[in-house]
Design an enzyme around this catalytic site. Sequence first.
Site, mmCIF file in Angstrom:
data_model
loop_
_atom_site.group_PDB
_atom_site.id
_atom_site.type_symbol
_atom_site.label_atom_id
_atom_site.label_comp_id
_atom_site.label_asym_id
_atom_site.label_seq_id
_atom_site.Cartn_x
_atom_site.Cartn_y
_atom_site.Cartn_z
ATOM 1 N N PHE A 128 0.862 -1.188 0.000
ATOM 2 C CA PHE A 128 0.000 0.000 0.000
ATOM 3 C C PHE A 128 0.893 1.230 0.000
ATOM 4 C CE2 PHE A 128 -2.505 3.480 1.617
ATOM 5 C CZ PHE A 128 -3.658 3.370 0.847
ATOM 6 N N ASP A 215 9.284 2.576 1.694
ATOM 7 C CA ASP A 215 8.111 3.286 2.181
ATOM 8 C C ASP A 215 7.970 2.977 3.681
ATOM 9 O OD1 ASP A 215 5.620 4.125 2.966
ATOM 10 O OD2 ASP A 215 4.585 3.421 1.172
ATOM 11 N N LYS A 245 2.780 9.972 8.540
ATOM 12 C CA LYS A 245 2.066 9.490 9.714
ATOM 13 C C LYS A 245 2.645 9.949 11.061
ATOM 14 C CE LYS A 245 -0.207 5.472 7.603
ATOM 15 N NZ LYS A 245 -1.619 5.617 7.902
HETATM 16 C C1 LIG Z 1 2.934 2.249 3.887
HETATM 17 C C2 LIG Z 1 2.038 3.393 3.536
HETATM 18 N N1 LIG Z 1 2.389 4.218 2.546
HETATM 19 C C3 LIG Z 1 1.631 5.260 2.192
HETATM 20 C C4 LIG Z 1 0.444 5.520 2.836
HETATM 21 C C5 LIG Z 1 -0.398 6.704 2.424
HETATM 22 O O1 LIG Z 1 -0.260 7.727 3.342
HETATM 23 P P1 LIG Z 1 -1.279 8.972 3.332
HETATM 24 O O2 LIG Z 1 -2.625 8.431 3.658
HETATM 25 O O3 LIG Z 1 -0.727 9.890 4.374
HETATM 26 O O4 LIG Z 1 -1.228 9.551 1.962
HETATM 27 C C6 LIG Z 1 0.034 4.694 3.893
HETATM 28 C C7 LIG Z 1 -1.244 4.934 4.592
HETATM 29 O O5 LIG Z 1 -1.818 4.079 5.211
HETATM 30 C C8 LIG Z 1 0.852 3.607 4.245
HETATM 31 O O6 LIG Z 1 0.520 2.768 5.240
#
Ligand SMILES: Cc1ncc(COP(=O)(O)O)c(C=O)c1O
Length: 398
Positions: A128, A215, A245
Site C-alpha cells: 500500500f 516506504d 504518519k
Molecule cells: C505504507 C504506507 N504508505 C503510504 C500511505 C499513504 O499515506 P497517506 O494516507 O498519508 O497519503 C500509507 C497509509 O496508510 C501507508 O501505510
Amino acid sequence: MTESVMPTYGRLDVAFTRGEGVWLYDEQGEAYLDALSGIAVCNLGHCHPAVSRAIAEQAQILMHTSNVYQVPLQSLLATKLTELSGMSQAFFCNSGAEANETAIKIARKYGHSKGIDKPVIIVMDGSFHGRTMATLTATGNPKVHAGFEPLVPGFVRVPYNDIDALRMAVSHWPEAVAVMLEPVQGEGGVKVPAAEYLDEVRTLCTQRKLLMMLDEVQTGIGRTGEWFAFQHAENSLPDVLMLAKGLGNGMPIGACLISGAAVDLLEPGNHGSTFGGNPLACRAALAVINTIETNSLLAHVTLMNQQIVAAFEHALSGAEGVQFRSKGFMFGIELPIACTELVKQALAKKVLINVTADKVVRLLPPLIMSADEANKMVNIVSELVLAFLATQPKASVA
Ligand SMILES: Cc1ncc(COP(=O)(O)O)c(C=O)c1O
C-alpha cells in the site's frame, strides 16, 4: 456524519471530542482504549503535552511563510532526520502519498539521467502506497485500482518477500530503475519479511544500480522499535526513504529522504509543495522526535513488544488456524476467515482496532502504552477473537 461530506470512507458510528494519552473520549464522555493511533499517526498518544505546547507556541510566532524563503525549522528537522537515518537530504510534504510521489519522480529522473526513456519501478504484491494516481498504481491491491484505470505506466509487480522473484524481474526488465517496498507491509496484513530480505534487496539494488526506495510511512518514527524499520537489518540503508504518519503525531507532515545515487537528481523547479515543511509542521515534528528520545520510547517499544507477544501467544494458543505476527508496536492476528465485524464488536467493548486484508486484526497502539493498558488491550482483543471463532461453523474455520 452529514451528507455534505463525500462518502469515501465507511465510517463507524462514533465521534471523539477529546483525547489524552492512549484514550479517546466520545460525545457522551465514554473512554475508549485506542489500539490504532489514528492508523499509526498518534505514536505519542493523543495531545502529548510536549507536542501540543510546541504547536501552540509556534502558532503564535509563525505558521507559514513559503518555500521561496529560508525556513530554519525545516533545516533543523532535515538535519535531525538525516542524523537519525543516515540519509543525506530531506524534502518535506504533507502526507504519505506525497512522500511516495516524490520518490516515484526521483526514480523517473534517475532513469532519464541514465538514458532510460521509459523507466520501470518494481513494486510488491500486497503493498500500500497511497491514493494518488501514481501511488495507487504502485499499490498491490486490485481493489484500490478498480474504477481508476488507466493506471500510470511504468510499474511492474513481484511477490513480496521473494528475492528470487525480484532477481528475475530485474533481469527481465532492463528499464528497471528502482525497487519500491515497505519493510513491513501494514495495510497488507502486518506482513513481516524474512530477516535477511531487506539486506538482499539492498545488495541486488547496489549490484544492478537500482534505487532502493523504502516506504516507511507506517513503520517509521519508532513504530517498530527502531527509528526506522530498515535499522533492524544489517545493511539496508535505502537510497530513498519515505515518511509521514507518526512524524507529526497528528500534524500533517510527510518527508522524502535521499542518499547515494538519489542525490542531485531534483533541481529547482522539479518538485515542490506549498505547505510542505512549514514552520508549524516542522516544529511539531521536532517535538515528536525530541519526546521519543527523552522518554527512551524505542527501548520501551522493544520491551513491551515481548510482553504483548507473550500475552497474545498465551491467550490465543488454542485458537485453530490463527497466525500472530509483530514488529515492535505493529501487531497482526490473522484469522482463517474474514472478520471485519470484529471492528464493531471491539468498539462496543470500547477498544479501537482495525481489520485489514479482510482477515487480519491489526493493532498499532501508541508507543507510550503502559503495561496495564497493554494487558487490557490483549485481554479484550483475544477474548473477542476467541468468541468470534467459536461462533463460526467448523468447516469455514478449518
Ligand atoms: C505504507 C504506507 N504508505 C503510504 C500511505 C499513504 O499515506 P497517506 O494516507 O498519508 O497519503 C500509507 C497509509 O496508510 C501507508 O501505510
